[in-house]
Design a protein around this motif. Structure first.
Motif, PDB file in Angstrom:
ATOM      1  N   LEU A 123       0.825  -1.211   0.000  1.00  0.00           N
ATOM      2  CA  LEU A 123       0.000   0.000   0.000  1.00  0.00           C
ATOM      3  C   LEU A 123       0.863   1.267   0.000  1.00  0.00           C
ATOM      4  O   LEU A 123       0.585   2.225  -0.738  1.00  0.00           O
ATOM      5  CB  LEU A 123      -0.931  -0.003   1.221  1.00  0.00           C
ATOM      6  N   ILE A 124       1.918   1.264   0.807  1.00  0.00           N
ATOM      7  CA  ILE A 124       2.827   2.415   0.843  1.00  0.00           C
ATOM      8  C   ILE A 124       3.551   2.550  -0.496  1.00  0.00           C
ATOM      9  O   ILE A 124       3.680   3.654  -1.042  1.00  0.00           O
ATOM     10  CB  ILE A 124       3.842   2.269   1.989  1.00  0.00           C
ATOM     11  N   ALA A 125       4.017   1.414  -1.032  1.00  0.00           N
ATOM     12  CA  ALA A 125       4.727   1.448  -2.313  1.00  0.00           C
ATOM     13  C   ALA A 125       3.820   1.924  -3.444  1.00  0.00           C
ATOM     14  O   ALA A 125       4.230   2.743  -4.283  1.00  0.00           O
ATOM     15  CB  ALA A 125       5.287   0.060  -2.629  1.00  0.00           C
ATOM     16  N   TYR A 126       2.583   1.445  -3.464  1.00  0.00           N
ATOM     17  CA  TYR A 126       1.653   1.804  -4.540  1.00  0.00           C
ATOM     18  C   TYR A 126       1.301   3.289  -4.478  1.00  0.00           C
ATOM     19  O   TYR A 126       1.327   4.009  -5.502  1.00  0.00           O
ATOM     20  CB  TYR A 126       0.402   0.949  -4.435  1.00  0.00           C
ATOM     21  N   SER A 127       0.978   3.789  -3.296  1.00  0.00           N
ATOM     22  CA  SER A 127       0.627   5.210  -3.168  1.00  0.00           C
ATOM     23  C   SER A 127       1.845   6.100  -3.437  1.00  0.00           C
ATOM     24  O   SER A 127       1.714   7.194  -3.996  1.00  0.00           O
ATOM     25  CB  SER A 127       0.043   5.492  -1.785  1.00  0.00           C
ATOM     26  N   SER A 128       3.032   5.617  -3.065  1.00  0.00           N
ATOM     27  CA  SER A 128       4.257   6.367  -3.359  1.00  0.00           C
ATOM     28  C   SER A 128       4.562   6.354  -4.851  1.00  0.00           C
ATOM     29  O   SER A 128       5.054   7.353  -5.407  1.00  0.00           O
ATOM     30  CB  SER A 128       5.440   5.785  -2.573  1.00  0.00           C
ATOM     31  N   TYR A 129       4.271   5.235  -5.510  1.00  0.00           N
ATOM     32  CA  TYR A 129       4.472   5.149  -6.963  1.00  0.00           C
ATOM     33  C   TYR A 129       3.566   6.140  -7.694  1.00  0.00           C
ATOM     34  O   TYR A 129       3.971   6.773  -8.686  1.00  0.00           O
ATOM     35  CB  TYR A 129       4.200   3.726  -7.446  1.00  0.00           C
ATOM     36  N   LYS A 130       2.347   6.276  -7.200  1.00  0.00           N
ATOM     37  CA  LYS A 130       1.424   7.255  -7.789  1.00  0.00           C
ATOM     38  C   LYS A 130       2.022   8.656  -7.706  1.00  0.00           C
ATOM     39  O   LYS A 130       1.923   9.457  -8.653  1.00  0.00           O
ATOM     40  CB  LYS A 130       0.087   7.211  -7.045  1.00  0.00           C
ATOM     41  N   LEU A 131       2.646   8.952  -6.584  1.00  0.00           N
ATOM     42  CA  LEU A 131       3.318  10.246  -6.417  1.00  0.00           C
ATOM     43  C   LEU A 131       4.509  10.350  -7.368  1.00  0.00           C
ATOM     44  O   LEU A 131       4.723  11.399  -7.995  1.00  0.00           O
ATOM     45  CB  LEU A 131       3.779  10.396  -4.964  1.00  0.00           C
ATOM     46  N   LEU A 132       5.264   9.276  -7.485  1.00  0.00           N
ATOM     47  CA  LEU A 132       6.416   9.235  -8.387  1.00  0.00           C
ATOM     48  C   LEU A 132       6.012   9.578  -9.820  1.00  0.00           C
ATOM     49  O   LEU A 132       6.752  10.261 -10.550  1.00  0.00           O
ATOM     50  CB  LEU A 132       7.053   7.843  -8.337  1.00  0.00           C
ATOM     51  N   LYS A 133       4.826   9.127 -10.222  1.00  0.00           N
ATOM     52  CA  LYS A 133       4.343   9.351 -11.587  1.00  0.00           C
ATOM     53  C   LYS A 133       3.697  10.720 -11.766  1.00  0.00           C
ATOM     54  O   LYS A 133       3.172  11.021 -12.825  1.00  0.00           O
ATOM     55  CB  LYS A 133       3.362   8.249 -11.980  1.00  0.00           C
ATOM     56  N   GLY A 134       3.703  11.548 -10.714  1.00  0.00           N
ATOM     57  CA  GLY A 134       3.266  12.928 -10.890  1.00  0.00           C
ATOM     58  C   GLY A 134       1.929  13.290 -10.296  1.00  0.00           C
ATOM     59  O   GLY A 134       1.502  14.454 -10.377  1.00  0.00           O
ATOM     60  N   ASN A 135       1.245  12.340  -9.674  1.00  0.00           N
ATOM     61  CA  ASN A 135      -0.051  12.646  -9.049  1.00  0.00           C
ATOM     62  C   ASN A 135       0.218  13.183  -7.640  1.00  0.00           C
ATOM     63  O   ASN A 135       0.334  12.431  -6.667  1.00  0.00           O
ATOM     64  CB  ASN A 135      -0.917  11.390  -8.991  1.00  0.00           C
ATOM     65  N   GLU A 136       0.298  14.494  -7.507  1.00  0.00           N
ATOM     66  CA  GLU A 136       0.785  15.111  -6.272  1.00  0.00           C
ATOM     67  C   GLU A 136      -0.152  14.976  -5.080  1.00  0.00           C
ATOM     68  O   GLU A 136       0.287  15.113  -3.936  1.00  0.00           O
ATOM     69  CB  GLU A 136       1.103  16.590  -6.525  1.00  0.00           C
ATOM     70  N   LYS A 137      -1.416  14.665  -5.310  1.00  0.00           N
ATOM     71  CA  LYS A 137      -2.315  14.482  -4.162  1.00  0.00           C
ATOM     72  C   LYS A 137      -1.915  13.245  -3.353  1.00  0.00           C
ATOM     73  O   LYS A 137      -2.265  13.116  -2.171  1.00  0.00           O
ATOM     74  CB  LYS A 137      -3.768  14.367  -4.626  1.00  0.00           C
ATOM     75  N   PHE A 138      -1.144  12.362  -4.000  1.00  0.00           N
ATOM     76  CA  PHE A 138      -0.722  11.156  -3.296  1.00  0.00           C
ATOM     77  C   PHE A 138       0.407  11.420  -2.310  1.00  0.00           C
ATOM     78  O   PHE A 138       0.787  10.511  -1.579  1.00  0.00           O
ATOM     79  CB  PHE A 138      -0.330  10.061  -4.295  1.00  0.00           C
ATOM     80  N   ILE A 139       0.931  12.639  -2.270  1.00  0.00           N
ATOM     81  CA  ILE A 139       1.896  12.965  -1.224  1.00  0.00           C
ATOM     82  C   ILE A 139       1.201  12.895   0.136  1.00  0.00           C
ATOM     83  O   ILE A 139       1.807  12.479   1.141  1.00  0.00           O
ATOM     84  CB  ILE A 139       2.548  14.347  -1.442  1.00  0.00           C
ATOM     85  N   TYR A 140      -0.073  13.260   0.188  1.00  0.00           N
ATOM     86  CA  TYR A 140      -0.826  13.213   1.437  1.00  0.00           C
ATOM     87  C   TYR A 140      -1.297  11.782   1.746  1.00  0.00           C
ATOM     88  O   TYR A 140      -1.233  11.331   2.885  1.00  0.00           O
ATOM     89  CB  TYR A 140      -2.031  14.152   1.371  1.00  0.00           C
ATOM     90  N   ILE A 141      -1.764  11.101   0.705  1.00  0.00           N
ATOM     91  CA  ILE A 141      -2.251   9.731   0.903  1.00  0.00           C
ATOM     92  C   ILE A 141      -1.108   8.812   1.330  1.00  0.00           C
ATOM     93  O   ILE A 141      -1.240   8.044   2.293  1.00  0.00           O
ATOM     94  CB  ILE A 141      -2.911   9.203  -0.397  1.00  0.00           C
ATOM     95  N   SER A 142       0.017   8.897   0.620  1.00  0.00           N
ATOM     96  CA  SER A 142       1.159   8.043   0.954  1.00  0.00           C
ATOM     97  C   SER A 142       1.719   8.380   2.336  1.00  0.00           C
ATOM     98  O   SER A 142       2.114   7.482   3.089  1.00  0.00           O
ATOM     99  CB  SER A 142       2.251   8.165  -0.108  1.00  0.00           C
ATOM    100  N   ALA A 143       1.755   9.657   2.678  1.00  0.00           N
ATOM    101  CA  ALA A 143       2.246  10.075   3.994  1.00  0.00           C
ATOM    102  C   ALA A 143       1.347   9.537   5.106  1.00  0.00           C
ATOM    103  O   ALA A 143       1.830   9.067   6.149  1.00  0.00           O
ATOM    104  CB  ALA A 143       2.322  11.593   4.069  1.00  0.00           C
ATOM    105  N   PHE A 144       0.038   9.599   4.878  1.00  0.00           N
ATOM    106  CA  PHE A 144      -0.911   9.101   5.875  1.00  0.00           C
ATOM    107  C   PHE A 144      -0.773   7.596   6.063  1.00  0.00           C
ATOM    108  O   PHE A 144      -0.725   7.094   7.197  1.00  0.00           O
ATOM    109  CB  PHE A 144      -2.338   9.447   5.446  1.00  0.00           C
ATOM    110  N   VAL A 145      -0.699   6.883   4.965  1.00  0.00           N
ATOM    111  CA  VAL A 145      -0.568   5.422   5.027  1.00  0.00           C
ATOM    112  C   VAL A 145       0.745   5.024   5.695  1.00  0.00           C
ATOM    113  O   VAL A 145       0.785   4.099   6.517  1.00  0.00           O
ATOM    114  CB  VAL A 145      -0.658   4.814   3.611  1.00  0.00           C
ATOM    115  N   LEU A 146       1.828   5.723   5.340  1.00  0.00           N
ATOM    116  CA  LEU A 146       3.145   5.426   5.905  1.00  0.00           C
ATOM    117  C   LEU A 146       3.131   5.586   7.426  1.00  0.00           C
ATOM    118  O   LEU A 146       3.635   4.718   8.156  1.00  0.00           O
ATOM    119  CB  LEU A 146       4.194   6.351   5.293  1.00  0.00           C
ATOM    120  N   GLY A 147       2.554   6.678   7.915  1.00  0.00           N
ATOM    121  CA  GLY A 147       2.504   6.893   9.355  1.00  0.00           C
ATOM    122  C   GLY A 147       1.580   5.928  10.060  1.00  0.00           C
ATOM    123  O   GLY A 147       1.901   5.407  11.137  1.00  0.00           O
ATOM    124  N   LEU A 148       0.434   5.652   9.450  1.00  0.00           N
ATOM    125  CA  LEU A 148      -0.566   4.771  10.064  1.00  0.00           C
ATOM    126  C   LEU A 148      -0.044   3.346  10.196  1.00  0.00           C
ATOM    127  O   LEU A 148      -0.414   2.633  11.133  1.00  0.00           O
ATOM    128  CB  LEU A 148      -1.843   4.788   9.229  1.00  0.00           C
TER     129      LEU A 148
END
Length: 566
Positions: free
Chosen positions: A148-173
């Protein structure tokens, strides 16, 4: 505007977005449900089960760092099943499904549908992932949050900047389930943030979300422990583990070899024999191209992405500390994704070299072969017990486990271990109840030497399944190596206390019998035999339960540095 009713409008969309995941989920259920463990599998399983009754990390309910979100999930599910073992296995199976489906969608986005299906099937039949989907254990969450962290981070890697918040939330949780996930996945998240180049404002907001998501589980855990001083004092007790496994922190060379050797063997089990063979064949076939384009591949952000997913955790486990193959589930999905890509590339190569064999025939044949070999690996009834004694002393619980190499000492994880645990647990419970005529007042239970901790009948299982009995774990120099004092861990009615002194009193109260779980090769056994006499019950699995009839004698007696008193 996107119309949600059109999402599955085409047959292709329906098949890829709903039908295939449903089939994959069904396949997980079919392969898991028939082989579910019937008893709490290990020491930690009991800790979680007790935490469902009352959350208390000071009483190892559960052990530090607390796993508060896992306990909350388990407690909620337990309201339905009213059985902690079943509840935790339901969670394991459910999150096995979630992990497989996540892998499918992630790999489909990165590579292709064919590679995605391949990766999902490899995940389902992988022996380690299969094993941890059958027992009361937390480690499937390693795989789930890793993906889940890798997938949401990959979305950010590909330029979808809203995933900076989603990936950060998942990573901390994720830390509320397994705190090591946060540590190992953080470099990957940082790389994706750096590569995506969001604005400083978004980065600051992302870090704020990360901190807040950590606070969601960390603050309640600290409060329930009694305060930050108490909590961090508990964490310090677990940080000593590396001193027993890593030469970097003072362990011996032999201890380092054991730790690194276990990691290598478990990594090979996770990759599987066929996976190792296919990877080796691919590297041989493409050695020239890989060599000439090595720097190009190394600079590819996707290569760095997978290296950062796999690298931190695997390096830590190799050099510092690994005690269970479940730890590897954090990055094992990444290894499986790479293997699925290799498998598809190799299938294309073979179909190109041998035109009469199509790509589809090749990939299906390889997947069937993988499923069959993995099923044999997981289901074959290996004789893995053989009466071997393997104990982690109480003083070193959570610090080290001595392991040797071979199938007979626990490095091979499959259904045979689950069956051994179920059988051994039930045999011990039944015989203790028979010896005591189901009267807890008539008998005390003394645990000395654990027979194969993960599939044996240890002190924690004894105090859980026999709550009305006085259950003792007695530790002295012989079974711990600690000199100058002995310790007694006394459990009753799902709580316990600890005593330590040069000599300790063990109250017998009205007991007329003592059940001994001990090694008959120990001097402790010989003392019991000489002073009290020992009766033996031979179990079908080759082990023995010992007991002594002490009657109503009023005189005290001493075994080792323990004085048994009326």
């Amino acid at each position: 505007m996107l119309n949600p009713f059109n999402y599955f409008k085409s047959k292709t969309s329906f098949k890829q977005n709903l039908l295939i995941p449903l089939i994959l989920g069904l396949l997980v259920i079919i392969t898991r449900v028939p082989f579910m463990s019937k008893a709490l599998y290990e020491w930690d399983s009991v800790n979680y089960a007790l935490a469902f009754e009352k959350y208390n990390t000071l009483q190892q309910q559960p052990h530090p760092p607390g796993y508060i979100l896992y306990v909350a999930f388990g407690k909620a599910v337990n309201y339905i099943f009213n059985d902690p073992n079943t509840s935790m296995i339901v969670l394991s199976i459910t999150f096995s499904i979630f992990t497989v489906v996540l892998v499918y969608f992630m790999v489909r986005e990165i590579f292709s549908k064919n590679v995605a299906i391949t990766a999902a099937i490899l995940m389902i039949f992988n022996p380690l992932i299969w094993f941890y989907g059958e027992i009361a254990s937390i480690y499937i969450f390693e795989a789930f949050f890793g993906v889940l962290i890798a997938y949401s981070s990959y979305k950010l890697l590909k330029g979808n900047e809203k995933f900076i918040y989603i990936s950060a939330f998942v990573l901390g949780l994720a830390g509320g389930f397994r705190i090591d996930i946060v540590e190992f996945m953080f470099p990957l998240w940082i790389f994706c943030v750096w590569y995506a180049r969001p604005s400083y404002t978004k980065i600051i907001k992302g870090l704020f979300v990360f901190i807040m998501s950590i606070s969601l589980w960390l603050v309640p855990t600290i409060l329930l422990t009694g305060g930050y001083k108490e909590y961090f004092a508990l964490l310090k007790t677990t940080s000593k583990a590396a001193t027993q496994t890593s030469i970097v922190f003072g362990a011996s060379i032999s201890q380092q070899i054991l730790n690194s050797g276990a990691f290598i063997i478990w990594s090979a089990l996770g990759l599987t024999f066929l996976g190792i063979l296919i990877t080796a064949l691919f590297l041989v076939c493409h050695r020239k191209g890989l060599k000439s384009k090595f720097r190009v591949y190394l600079k590819n952000p996707l290569t760095i992405f997978f290296l950062l997913w796999i690298g931190p955790a695997s390096l830590f486990y190799l050099v510092i500390y690994v005690v269970k193959p479940g730890y590897l589930l954090n990055y094992l999905p990444a290894v499986i994704i790479i293997l699925s890509y290799i498998l598809n590339r190799l299938s294309h190569d073979l179909s190109f070299k041998f035109p009469k064999i199509s790509y589809k025939q090749t990939i299906i044949s390889l997947l069937v072969l993988y499923a069959v070999l993995s099923s044999i690996c997981f289901l074959y009834p290996y004789d893995i017990h053989e009466g071997q004694i393997w104990e982690t002393p109480m003083e070193k619980m959570g610090v080290s486990q001595d392991v040797s190499f071979g199938l007979d000492v626990g490095l091979f994880y499959n259904n045979a271990k689950i069956n051994a645990n179920d059988a051994n647990t039930q045999l011990h419970i039944n015989d203790i109840l028979n010896i005591s005529n189901s009267d807890p007042r008539s008998t005390i239970v003394v645990i000395r030497d654990i027979t194969r901790e993960d599939e044996g009948f240890n002190w924690r299982k004894a105090m859980y399944y026999l709550p009305g009995y006085d259950v003792y774990y007695l530790c002295d120099q012989e079974n711990t190596g600690i000199t100058g004092q002995v310790s007694s861990w006394h459990g009753k009615n799902h709580s316990y206390n600890i005593s330590q002194a040069p000599v300790l009193d063990i109250p017998l109260n009205s007991a007329t019998k003592i059940v001994w779980i001990m090694n008959d090769q120990s001097s402790f056994y010989q003392e019991v035999k000489d002073r009290l006499g020992v009766s033996s019950i031979s179990l079908p699995n080759g082990l023995n339960i010992y007991y002594s009839n002490i009657g109503n004698q009023t005189s005290d007696f001493q075994i080792s540095n323990f004085i048994f008193q009326r």
